[in-house]
Design an enzyme around this catalytic site. Sequence first.
Site, PDB file in Angstrom:
ATOM      1  N   GLY A 120      -5.931  -2.342   0.140  1.00  0.00           N
ATOM      2  CA  GLY A 120      -5.401  -1.064  -0.017  1.00  0.00           C
ATOM      3  C   GLY A 120      -4.127  -1.303  -1.071  1.00  0.00           C
ATOM      4  O   GLY A 120      -3.450  -0.138  -1.312  1.00  0.00           O
ATOM      5  N   ASN A 166      -6.215   6.472  -1.356  1.00  0.00           N
ATOM      6  CA  ASN A 166      -6.982   5.706  -2.499  1.00  0.00           C
ATOM      7  C   ASN A 166      -7.613   4.481  -1.990  1.00  0.00           C
ATOM      8  O   ASN A 166      -7.974   3.534  -2.729  1.00  0.00           O
ATOM      9  CB  ASN A 166      -6.313   5.597  -3.714  1.00  0.00           C
ATOM     10  CG  ASN A 166      -4.821   4.670  -3.888  1.00  0.00           C
ATOM     11  OD1 ASN A 166      -4.797   3.865  -2.747  1.00  0.00           O
ATOM     12  ND2 ASN A 166      -4.233   4.950  -4.878  1.00  0.00           N
ATOM     13  N   ASP A 167      -7.512   3.987  -0.822  1.00  0.00           N
ATOM     14  CA  ASP A 167      -7.828   2.566  -0.509  1.00  0.00           C
ATOM     15  C   ASP A 167      -9.131   2.405  -0.695  1.00  0.00           C
ATOM     16  O   ASP A 167      -9.837   1.275  -1.020  1.00  0.00           O
ATOM     17  CB  ASP A 167      -7.487   2.437   1.194  1.00  0.00           C
ATOM     18  CG  ASP A 167      -6.055   2.415   1.527  1.00  0.00           C
ATOM     19  OD1 ASP A 167      -5.404   2.402   0.613  1.00  0.00           O
ATOM     20  OD2 ASP A 167      -5.731   2.280   2.623  1.00  0.00           O
ATOM     21  N   ASN A 197       0.700  -1.326   0.019  1.00  0.00           N
ATOM     22  CA  ASN A 197       0.002   0.172  -0.017  1.00  0.00           C
ATOM     23  C   ASN A 197       0.815   1.249   0.029  1.00  0.00           C
ATOM     24  O   ASN A 197       1.298   1.776   1.019  1.00  0.00           O
ATOM     25  CB  ASN A 197      -0.707  -0.131   1.231  1.00  0.00           C
ATOM     26  CG  ASN A 197      -1.698   1.113   1.106  1.00  0.00           C
ATOM     27  OD1 ASN A 197      -1.947   1.844   0.394  1.00  0.00           O
ATOM     28  ND2 ASN A 197      -2.924   1.004   2.075  1.00  0.00           N
ATOM     29  N   ASP A 244      -1.673  -1.101  -4.027  1.00  0.00           N
ATOM     30  CA  ASP A 244      -2.012  -0.237  -5.218  1.00  0.00           C
ATOM     31  C   ASP A 244      -0.664  -0.015  -6.111  1.00  0.00           C
ATOM     32  O   ASP A 244       0.399  -0.747  -5.853  1.00  0.00           O
ATOM     33  CB  ASP A 244      -2.386   1.197  -4.643  1.00  0.00           C
ATOM     34  CG  ASP A 244      -1.253   1.895  -3.674  1.00  0.00           C
ATOM     35  OD1 ASP A 244      -0.119   1.464  -3.728  1.00  0.00           O
ATOM     36  OD2 ASP A 244      -2.023   2.762  -2.929  1.00  0.00           O
ATOM     37  N   GLU A 246      -3.344 -18.827 -20.544  1.00  0.00           N
ATOM     38  CA  GLU A 246      -3.690 -19.673 -19.315  1.00  0.00           C
ATOM     39  C   GLU A 246      -4.669 -20.778 -19.975  1.00  0.00           C
ATOM     40  O   GLU A 246      -5.799 -20.662 -20.324  1.00  0.00           O
ATOM     41  CB  GLU A 246      -4.568 -18.892 -18.173  1.00  0.00           C
ATOM     42  CG  GLU A 246      -4.819 -19.986 -17.179  1.00  0.00           C
ATOM     43  CD  GLU A 246      -5.933 -19.437 -16.285  1.00  0.00           C
ATOM     44  OE1 GLU A 246      -5.967 -19.954 -15.080  1.00  0.00           O
ATOM     45  OE2 GLU A 246      -6.727 -18.759 -16.442  1.00  0.00           O
ATOM     46  N   ASP A 253      -6.105 -14.492 -19.449  1.00  0.00           N
ATOM     47  CA  ASP A 253      -6.784 -15.411 -18.675  1.00  0.00           C
ATOM     48  C   ASP A 253      -7.745 -16.364 -19.268  1.00  0.00           C
ATOM     49  O   ASP A 253      -8.172 -15.936 -20.424  1.00  0.00           O
ATOM     50  CB  ASP A 253      -7.645 -14.459 -17.706  1.00  0.00           C
ATOM     51  CG  ASP A 253      -8.594 -15.357 -16.485  1.00  0.00           C
ATOM     52  OD1 ASP A 253      -7.947 -15.878 -15.930  1.00  0.00           O
ATOM     53  OD2 ASP A 253      -9.695 -14.875 -16.607  1.00  0.00           O
TER      54      ASP A 253
END
Length: 615
Positions: A159, A139-140, A134, A161, A355, A326
């Site tokens: 949190g 900006n959490d 964090n 980032d 994947e 993905d």
Amino acid sequence: MNQKIYSLLALVLLLSVTLQAQIEKVEPPFWWQDMQHNQVEIMMYGKDIANLEVVSEKATITGITKTENPNYVFVTLDTKGLNAGTYPIQLKKKRKIVDTYNFELKTREEGSRFRKSYDSSDMMYLLMPDRFANGNSSNDSSDLVTEKANREDANGRHGGDIEGIIQHLDYLEKLGATAVWSTPLCEDNDEAYSYHGYAQSDVYKIDPRYGSNADYKRLADELHKRDMKLVMDYVTNHWGLEHWMIQDLPTYEWIHQFPGYAQTNYRMSTQMDPNAAESDFKYCMDGWFVKSMPDLNQSNPLVLNYLIQNAIWWIEYAGLDGYRVDTYSYNDKEGIAKWTKAITDEYPNFNIVGEVWLHDQAQIAYWQKDSKISAIQSYNTHLPSVMDFTLHDAISSVFYVENPSWDKGMIQVYENFVNDFLYPDVNNLLVFAENHDTDRFNQRFQNVADYKLAMTLIATVRGIPQLYYGSEIGMAGDKSKGDGDIRQDFPGGWNGDDNNAFTASGRTAEQAEYFDFTSKLFTWRKSAEVIHTGKTTQYLPWDDVYVFFRYNETETVMVVVNNSKDARTFDLNRFKENLQNFTKATDVISGKTINVAADKMTIEGKSSFVLELKK
């Protein structure tokens, strides 16, 4: 008096049309000059926007597509030969301009088309940004998205980032990482579990809890200053239910509908099975991955082009060095092949790893570019790289084996490489002991000795090694307790953490042993060209000792892995075809010199050698 009333009514009507036709979104918001993809399909969104005339005086519009939803219009702009600058697109109603969007063509960075991507010389570090560090606590949480930070919830937002990643790039560089793969950073506005990012709600916008688009570009820039690379986790198969376009579908066929929801059967083998029932094939490919993630319909040209342009936009905007895709094999087969080819046509050196979570080498190899297996069905994915899940399977079980047998023990690792002939490009396989969806290796094998054996393999076999964040300090986690447990916070990533494993002084003795081994091994690997592109000769394991050689015209490395708890002494004459006239070797890890001209070699239990051979 009546004339004034009529004039007033006309003005009100005009203002009403203007308000109704206000452009709310344009995607892509801008483009670049001199792109191979120069027919840019611009999606314009606004209330009843399709009822208006679309014109451009400075650029040529080559196509306009409208759907049953009047809130969308897709405008194809011919950018070939256009210089960087602004090209207004006007919306008109009876010759009156209702709204204007100034579509910008930017100047492309020099050398962008032929950018270097990740390859077998790299070590890729996989991290989950919400759980790594964090760097900006302000900006959490954000008013722009629903879920707020709650570090006490294992499945909540914690949190971490982009700023947290940037602040610890020196740590990653010292570890020996040369590429960073972050799980998705685009906005995910689910009410819960949004931290993983795979249910995206806006694919042109970084989630505000991670930072901004500019922050993401800055991450790429900071990596490039260190000669490191940024790999984006791209999701072509599905979006989240909260995606703004899912809330107001451009067309019924934008997603797969049955009608509405139907679950995939997850049986990816149906995609190459010549005997598969059509319904089984369809439900694997078109069924939704989970109920909260609508399945995108890549067979729809509008959807496919949208995804192609979005992927190119991020590469060009942020300066990306590669993609990991993905759930690659759940996409529409023909659609995803076109998507992949479009990206690599635009960027010929760009690497994309898909994947493909299968447990059979032939089935995995089917998905790699130019596979002779898929060619039997006249199919080519154009996908440069796939993930070596069968090696992962072997590594996940082999260290449990105390009494090796015909098919149990290090023979499981050996047998994985027997099938390398199936792959068009063995150097472009992603090799790993774990990732964010699997059991934590250090939970399964709770000792540093087995970790060292696994990392020795990952670092020295063919392919591109990938390390999952925290493994290098012994982080564990029990998947049976939920995904949150295998995605715990990196110690030291939050102010006030008791243990800061990002610093040498902050690591416990146990964490230091994990880290120091990993750092030494992968730092050496950075310049070990023989490992990056050398050939391999492997020998059948004996007494659970596995020996293989990596070699080229100028270098030879001998790798010895003893999975037994006991020391083993073995005959070196067996390896003469590779030992040749070499007389001594230096162990990369310990620095010790070992006589390889002797008849015998002894290796301690649960240990390994990585020997640079010398004459």
